[in-house]
Design a protein around this motif. Structure first.
Motif, PDB file in Angstrom:
ATOM      1  N   GLY A 291       0.789  -1.213   0.000  1.00  0.00           N
ATOM      2  CA  GLY A 291       0.000   0.000   0.000  1.00  0.00           C
ATOM      3  C   GLY A 291       0.825   1.269   0.000  1.00  0.00           C
ATOM      4  N   THR A 292       0.114   2.383  -0.045  1.00  0.00           N
ATOM      5  CA  THR A 292       0.737   3.700   0.016  1.00  0.00           C
ATOM      6  C   THR A 292       0.186   4.424   1.234  1.00  0.00           C
ATOM      7  OG1 THR A 292       0.943   3.814  -2.395  1.00  0.00           O
ATOM      8  CG2 THR A 292       1.087   5.891  -1.170  1.00  0.00           C
TER       9      THR A 292
ATOM     10  N   LEU B 196       6.654   0.691   8.285  1.00  0.00           N
ATOM     11  CA  LEU B 196       5.836   0.534   7.080  1.00  0.00           C
ATOM     12  C   LEU B 196       6.713   0.293   5.856  1.00  0.00           C
ATOM     13  CD1 LEU B 196       3.247   3.352   7.788  1.00  0.00           C
ATOM     14  CD2 LEU B 196       2.715   0.922   7.588  1.00  0.00           C
ATOM     15  N   THR B 197       7.839   0.988   5.788  1.00  0.00           N
ATOM     16  CA  THR B 197       8.763   0.799   4.671  1.00  0.00           C
ATOM     17  C   THR B 197       9.346  -0.605   4.689  1.00  0.00           C
ATOM     18  OG1 THR B 197       9.329   3.161   4.656  1.00  0.00           O
ATOM     19  CG2 THR B 197      10.873   1.654   3.582  1.00  0.00           C
ATOM     20  N   GLU B 198       9.725  -1.071   5.872  1.00  0.00           N
ATOM     21  CA  GLU B 198      10.269  -2.425   6.001  1.00  0.00           C
ATOM     22  C   GLU B 198       9.252  -3.479   5.583  1.00  0.00           C
ATOM     23  OE1 GLU B 198      11.454  -2.690  10.051  1.00  0.00           O
ATOM     24  OE2 GLU B 198      13.024  -1.167   9.843  1.00  0.00           O
ATOM     25  N   ALA B 199       7.968  -3.175   5.765  1.00  0.00           N
ATOM     26  CA  ALA B 199       6.910  -4.109   5.377  1.00  0.00           C
ATOM     27  C   ALA B 199       6.636  -4.075   3.874  1.00  0.00           C
ATOM     28  CB  ALA B 199       5.630  -3.791   6.148  1.00  0.00           C
ATOM     29  N   GLY B 200       7.340  -3.213   3.150  1.00  0.00           N
ATOM     30  CA  GLY B 200       7.222  -3.168   1.700  1.00  0.00           C
ATOM     31  C   GLY B 200       6.297  -2.114   1.156  1.00  0.00           C
ATOM     32  N   HIS B 201       5.784  -1.240   2.033  1.00  0.00           N
ATOM     33  CA  HIS B 201       4.853  -0.212   1.583  1.00  0.00           C
ATOM     34  C   HIS B 201       5.587   1.035   1.092  1.00  0.00           C
ATOM     35  CE1 HIS B 201       1.649  -2.598   3.236  1.00  0.00           C
ATOM     36  NE2 HIS B 201       2.166  -2.558   4.452  1.00  0.00           N
ATOM     37  N   THR B 202       4.880   1.838   0.319  1.00  0.00           N
ATOM     38  CA  THR B 202       5.372   3.149  -0.077  1.00  0.00           C
ATOM     39  C   THR B 202       4.938   4.151   0.980  1.00  0.00           C
ATOM     40  OG1 THR B 202       5.244   2.643  -2.431  1.00  0.00           O
ATOM     41  CG2 THR B 202       5.242   4.974  -1.816  1.00  0.00           C
ATOM     42  N   VAL B 203       5.879   4.911   1.507  1.00  0.00           N
ATOM     43  CA  VAL B 203       5.584   5.869   2.575  1.00  0.00           C
ATOM     44  C   VAL B 203       5.860   7.282   2.094  1.00  0.00           C
ATOM     45  CG1 VAL B 203       6.212   6.662   4.888  1.00  0.00           C
ATOM     46  CG2 VAL B 203       6.070   4.210   4.407  1.00  0.00           C
TER      47      VAL B 203
ATOM     48  N   ILE C 104       5.119   2.243  19.801  1.00  0.00           N
ATOM     49  CA  ILE C 104       3.965   2.922  19.215  1.00  0.00           C
ATOM     50  C   ILE C 104       3.841   2.563  17.739  1.00  0.00           C
ATOM     51  CG2 ILE C 104       2.840   5.146  18.865  1.00  0.00           C
ATOM     52  CD1 ILE C 104       3.326   4.268  21.822  1.00  0.00           C
ATOM     53  N   ALA C 105       4.974   2.493  17.051  1.00  0.00           N
ATOM     54  CA  ALA C 105       4.958   2.164  15.627  1.00  0.00           C
ATOM     55  C   ALA C 105       4.298   0.807  15.378  1.00  0.00           C
ATOM     56  CB  ALA C 105       6.384   2.167  15.074  1.00  0.00           C
ATOM     57  N   PHE C 106       4.516  -0.143  16.281  1.00  0.00           N
ATOM     58  CA  PHE C 106       3.893  -1.467  16.140  1.00  0.00           C
ATOM     59  C   PHE C 106       2.383  -1.339  16.025  1.00  0.00           C
ATOM     60  CE2 PHE C 106       1.638  -4.958  18.177  1.00  0.00           C
ATOM     61  CZ  PHE C 106       2.070  -6.041  17.424  1.00  0.00           C
ATOM     62  N   TRP C 107       1.776  -0.536  16.910  1.00  0.00           N
ATOM     63  CA  TRP C 107       0.321  -0.405  16.913  1.00  0.00           C
ATOM     64  C   TRP C 107      -0.175   0.481  15.782  1.00  0.00           C
ATOM     65  CZ3 TRP C 107      -2.400  -3.917  19.001  1.00  0.00           C
ATOM     66  CH2 TRP C 107      -1.899  -4.623  20.104  1.00  0.00           C
ATOM     67  N   VAL C 108       0.634   1.464  15.377  1.00  0.00           N
ATOM     68  CA  VAL C 108       0.291   2.231  14.180  1.00  0.00           C
ATOM     69  C   VAL C 108       0.137   1.282  13.002  1.00  0.00           C
ATOM     70  CG1 VAL C 108       1.201   3.872  12.482  1.00  0.00           C
ATOM     71  CG2 VAL C 108       1.325   4.421  14.921  1.00  0.00           C
ATOM     72  N   HIS C 109       1.104   0.398  12.848  1.00  0.00           N
ATOM     73  CA  HIS C 109       1.076  -0.573  11.757  1.00  0.00           C
ATOM     74  C   HIS C 109      -0.161  -1.456  11.847  1.00  0.00           C
ATOM     75  CE1 HIS C 109       3.266  -4.026   9.443  1.00  0.00           C
ATOM     76  NE2 HIS C 109       2.431  -3.362   8.674  1.00  0.00           N
ATOM     77  N   GLN C 110      -0.490  -1.919  13.036  1.00  0.00           N
ATOM     78  CA  GLN C 110      -1.647  -2.801  13.194  1.00  0.00           C
ATOM     79  C   GLN C 110      -2.950  -2.107  12.796  1.00  0.00           C
ATOM     80  OE1 GLN C 110      -1.064  -6.113  13.834  1.00  0.00           O
ATOM     81  NE2 GLN C 110       0.998  -5.284  13.638  1.00  0.00           N
TER      82      GLN C 110
END
Length: 273
Positions: free
Chosen positions: A2-3, A21-28, A232-238
């Motif tokens: 996703g983006t 998010l970038t590590e997960a392959g998304h466009t940020v 916090i980033a973990f839950w943002v991602h979720q």
């Protein structure tokens, strides 16, 4: 993949969220005052409009998610700036990007509130109401007037503590009210908030200084440790994941148990007739 747009991407929780998010392959699409794809001041109407325009251009009009992380702390000398950045900034940004989120098959938005909204006994109800009415000019004026009337011993420690707690409470209330409207819920755009506690970021250190001890901190720290931006980033991602399809209007405390320790019976609250 996703983006996603992430505000406050240059440091702290925003940088950690963008990295995950970038590590997960998304466009940020990072948004910040510096070192970002979109350079914008979300404390001003012009900056917000510019940010929305540039994000829409970068994503082609369809956006999978927004993490509105940018904010300023209680150490900020001008209470009006705190209100503009912490409340009106994310609200205007998300309202401007709502249609782009609706074009996605799974539009998601998450904002950063704070456990200060419920653990700091200096919330200004009048300021919260002005924020929720969308009256930024009056909210800024009221915040400065209230700050000037605050005891000197309070402003010496945290010049904008009341505006900070109040703006974060208003933001949480905005999320709850907005997430369930047809324009968001029935369009499949899910909106939630995270309420962090004591997370070691440049923003927190500017308020507390470098000498941190969880056992002598000004709020309870049940886990005996401070949070990290990655927590916090973990839950943002979720919250931004397409699979998070049945959660909207939620306020998630990620504060090591501080709010639970201070207000153990406050949530959930029973509905009264």
């Amino acid at each position: 993949m996703g983006t996603y747009a992430v505000t406050g991407s240059a440091s702290g929780m925003g940088a950690a969220s963008a990295a995950l998010l970038t590590e997960a392959g998304h466009t940020v699409i990072g948004v910040d005052l510096r070192d970002a794809d979109v350079i914008a001041d979300l404390g001003t109407a012009e900056g917000r409009a510019s940010a929305v325009e540039e994000i829409l251009g970068a994503c082609g009009g369809t956006l999978d998610g927004v993490a509105a992380v940018a904010g300023v702390g209680a150490s900020m000398k001008d209470a009006a700036t705190v209100v503009s950045v912490n409340h009106f900034g994310p609200v205007a940004l998300l309202e401007g990007l709502r249609l782009a989120l609706a074009r996605s098959e799974a539009g998601r938005a998450v904002v950063i509130s704070s456990n200060s909204a419920s653990t700091v006994p200096l919330v200004d109800d009048a300021l919260v109401e002005l924020c929720l009415k969308g009256d930024e000019e009056s909210a800024r004026r009221h915040a400065r007037e209230a700050q000037a009337a605050m005891p000197a011993e309070v402003t010496a420690f945290a010049p904008s503590i009341s505006a900070y707690a109040s703006s974060k409470l208003a933001l949480a209330h905005w999320v709850r009210r907005t997430a369930v409207t047809p324009e968001w819920g029935r369009e499949g755009v899910l909106l939630n908030a995270i309420a962090p506690g004591a997370v070691v970021t440049p923003l927190m250190l500017s308020s507390t200084g470098e000498d941190l001890d969880p056992d002598s901190f000004h709020t309870p720290m049940p886990l005996g440790t401070f949070g990290k931006p990655e927590d916090i980033a973990f839950w943002v991602h979720q919250f931004l994941r397409p699979e998070a399809r049945f959660t909207t209007g939620s306020i998630l405390y990620v504060d090591g148990g501080t709010d639970a320790a201070m207000r153990p019976d406050a949530q959930p609250s029973a509905m009264t007739l």
